[in-house]
Each structure stands twice: as structure tokens, then as C-alpha cells.
Design an enzyme around this catalytic site. Structure first.
Site, PDB file in Angstrom:
ATOM      1  N   ASP A 129       0.700   5.346   7.621  1.00 22.91           N
ATOM      2  CA  ASP A 129       0.527   5.287   6.507  1.00 22.91           C
ATOM      3  C   ASP A 129       1.046   7.085   5.999  1.00 22.91           C
ATOM      4  O   ASP A 129       1.008   7.726   6.368  1.00 22.91           O
ATOM      5  CB  ASP A 129      -0.886   5.118   5.471  1.00 22.91           C
ATOM      6  N   ASN A 158     -15.205   0.634   5.077  1.00 15.63           N
ATOM      7  CA  ASN A 158     -15.361  -0.638   4.450  1.00 15.63           C
ATOM      8  C   ASN A 158     -14.751  -1.301   5.569  1.00 15.63           C
ATOM      9  O   ASN A 158     -13.996  -2.477   4.056  1.00 15.63           O
ATOM     10  CB  ASN A 158     -15.050  -0.214   3.029  1.00 15.63           C
ATOM     11  N   HIS A 169     -11.650  -1.703   5.993  1.00 11.82           N
ATOM     12  CA  HIS A 169      -9.805  -1.038   5.157  1.00 11.82           C
ATOM     13  C   HIS A 169      -9.038  -0.580   6.473  1.00 11.82           C
ATOM     14  O   HIS A 169      -9.880   0.210   7.510  1.00 11.82           O
ATOM     15  CB  HIS A 169      -9.716   0.042   4.782  1.00 11.82           C
ATOM     16  N   GLU A 182      -6.776  -1.575   1.556  1.00 13.96           N
ATOM     17  CA  GLU A 182      -8.596  -1.534   0.611  1.00 13.96           C
ATOM     18  C   GLU A 182      -8.535  -2.705   1.118  1.00 13.96           C
ATOM     19  O   GLU A 182      -8.262  -3.642   0.367  1.00 13.96           O
ATOM     20  CB  GLU A 182      -8.156  -0.799  -0.434  1.00 13.96           C
TER      21      GLU A 182
HETATM   22  P1  PGA Z   1     -11.602   8.134  10.329  1.00 14.12           P
HETATM   23  O1  PGA Z   1     -10.728   6.941   9.295  1.00 14.12           O
HETATM   24  O2  PGA Z   1     -10.859   8.005  11.487  1.00 14.12           O
HETATM   25  O3  PGA Z   1     -11.470   9.394   9.908  1.00 14.12           O
HETATM   26  O4  PGA Z   1     -13.388   7.453  10.517  1.00 14.12           O
HETATM   27  C1  PGA Z   1     -10.560   5.551   9.433  1.00 14.12           C
HETATM   28  C2  PGA Z   1      -9.735   5.237   8.345  1.00 14.12           C
HETATM   29  O5  PGA Z   1     -10.656   5.166   7.841  1.00 14.12           O
HETATM   30  O6  PGA Z   1      -8.821   4.235   9.015  1.00 14.12           O
END
Ligand code: PGA
Length: 262
Positions: free
Chosen positions: A67, A136, A138, A143
Site C-alpha cells: 500500500d 484491529n 487490518h 480495514e
Molecule cells: P505495525 O503495523 O507493524 O506498525 O504494528 C502493522 C499494520 O498496521 O499492518
């Protein structure tokens, strides 16, 4: 779903980097899907360290990032393209033309998403898709929602997601773009092998739901249960909820022999 638990993040990163190096030896033109975020940083630095010692060769590899923020150019310091340059691409020998990141400055985002899908197909599809996971649930910028999108698409970012990316924009969540482009659920699930990394206790709850819960758009990572070749690579903190209360059969999935203490 295979679950592998490591004693800590350092051993996890070392082992996964060694696996990627072996995969590249077996298939030098490997196509890798790559995440950003805090989670993969150790892995990327470890790959850089291995490259410096001549232990891994990316000269024929191809990468596709999951992304990118919309509305900022690839050279912007807050872009995921810049993050990848700092943490991985500047440390390995991948040719620039084999690096693929969605262009956040594209004048026609829809066309950019279609271009990306075509580029993945033209590369022969993704061999190994590496993922992080949001607290969460995602994956990429997919999301939790009533519906999830299959193909690469434009997304509006949740306030919580913008807040967790504030560090890339001088700590100011308001400076984080409101929209992004992201591989969709089908783009991700088409990867021939999926390796999802989760570390730290903040991920323990969603990992438990990914492993044992039902498949729901409210937890996008739960769709990984449908894939034939998925490995969850966890540290002990992220595995805490599945180790403490293993449901029937789950304990056998945990590779006790991966728990080193060195
Ligand atoms: P993080 O983010 O590695 O900073 O925990 C993971 C994500 O949001 O996919």
C-alpha cells in the site's frame, strides 16, 4: 494455518530472513509482497546485514508493496516508498526497476490500481506475501468494514490508522494523508504463500481471533483461514492468548521447537 512461535522478535527476524534467503536461492526470480509498519523493520535490517555478508541475493527478485498513501510523491519522506528505501531497498541489491510500490502521486488513482494489478500478473503473481497486522485485524489498508474490496483500490483511512502513522509525518496525525491505495483482499489472498508476522502483546487479542474466530469482514485477517499455505510467525507476546488458552487442536500447531532462548 501454521503457527510458529519464537522466543523474541530478534530470533523471529533472523529465522525469517534466513528462510527468505533460502527461497531466493531456490528461485532467484522470487516475487515478494512486502509490508511496511514497525513489525518488519528488524526483518528488513537483518536481510540488509545478510546481504552485506554475501548471504542473500536480490538481483533477480521482484517486490510489490502492499500500500501507499495517496497525494504524496514517492520521494516524500512520509511515503511508504521512502520507508522501504530506508529500511530495505538501500540495504540490498535489488534493481530499482524490480521494485514496485503504488504511486501515491498518480493523477488517476483508479488507473494506477489497475496498472498495479496488471504488473503483479505480468510478474507471474506473488510467490511469498509477507504481511503485518493492525491491532484491529487490518491487512494492507483493508480495514474492518461491512464489505471488503477484492482488487487493489483507493481507501479512506481510519483516524486510528492515521494516528498510528503519525511518526512518518513528524508526529502530526493531521499531516497523514486521508486516503491511500492498497492491494485488496483478493490481491493478497492470491499470493502462493502468505507469511504474517505479529509481535508484541498489543497483537495478542487479534491473533487469537485470527486463529480461532470466525471469518468476518470485521477482522480482515480472518480471511487468511481460507488460504492453503499460511504461516503466522509470532513472538511469545503476540502468541500469549493462543498459548494460554489453546482451543482443541491449536496447541499442536505451535512449534515448541522454535522457542530458542539464545
Ligand atoms: P505495525 O503495523 O507493524 O506498525 O504494528 C502493522 C499494520 O498496521 O499492518
Amino acid at each position: 494455518m501454521q503457527v510458529t512461535v519464537f522466543h523474541d522478535e530478534r530470533i523471529l527476524a533472523r529465522t525469517l530472513a534466513a528462510h527468505i534467503a533460502s527461497a531466493l536461492t531456490a528461485k532467484p526470480d522470487l516475487v515478494l509482497g512486502l509490508p511496511t509498519g514497525r513489525t518488519p523493520i528488524r526483518l528488513y535490517h537483518q536481510l540488509g546485514a545478510m546481504h552485506a555478508k554475501g548471504q542473500v541475493d536480490f538481483s533477480r527478485a521482484t517486490t510489490f508493496n502492499l500500500d501507499e498513501f495517496l497525494g504524496i510523491p514517492p520521494g516524500h519522506p512520509g511515503s511508504y516508498r521512502a520507508f522501504m528505501q530506508e529500511h530495505l531497498f538501500s540495504r540490498i541489491n535489488i534493481p530499482a526497476e524490480r521494485i514496485n510500490v503504488l504511486n501515491g502521486a498518480a493523477t488517476d488513482p483508479r488507473a494506477e490500481c489497475a496498472r498495479y494489478e496488471s504488473a503483479i500478473a505480468a510478474a507471474g503473481g506473488i510467490d511469498v506475501q509477507i504481511l503485518g497486522i493492525g491491532t484491529n485485524g487490518h491487512i494492507g489498508f483493508n480495514e474492518p468494514a461491512r464489505e471488503l474490496v477484492g482488487a487493489t483500490h483507493r481507501v479512506e483511512l481510519k483516524t486510528s490508522t492515521r494516528r498510528s502513522n503519525a511518526a512518518l509525518f513528524g508526529g502530526d496525525a493531521n499531516a497523514v494523508p486521508r486516503e491511500a491505495l492498497s492491494m485488496g483482499m483478493a490481491t493478497i489472498l492470491k499470493g502462493r504463500r502468505i507469511v504474517m508476522i505479529a509481535t508484541g502483546k498489543s497483537k495478542a487479542g487479534c491473533i487469537e481471533r485470527v486463529v480461532n474466530g470466525s471469518i468476518t469482514t470485521k477482522l480482515p485477517a480472518s480471511f487468511l483461514q481460507l488460504h492453503r499455505d499460511v504461516e503466522l510467525v509470532l513472538d511469545e507476546a503476540a502468541a500469549a492468548a493462543i498459548s494460554a488458552a489453546p482451543p482443541a487442536g491449536a496447541k499442536a500447531l505451535i512449534h515448541e521447537d522454535s522457542k530458542h532462548s539464545n
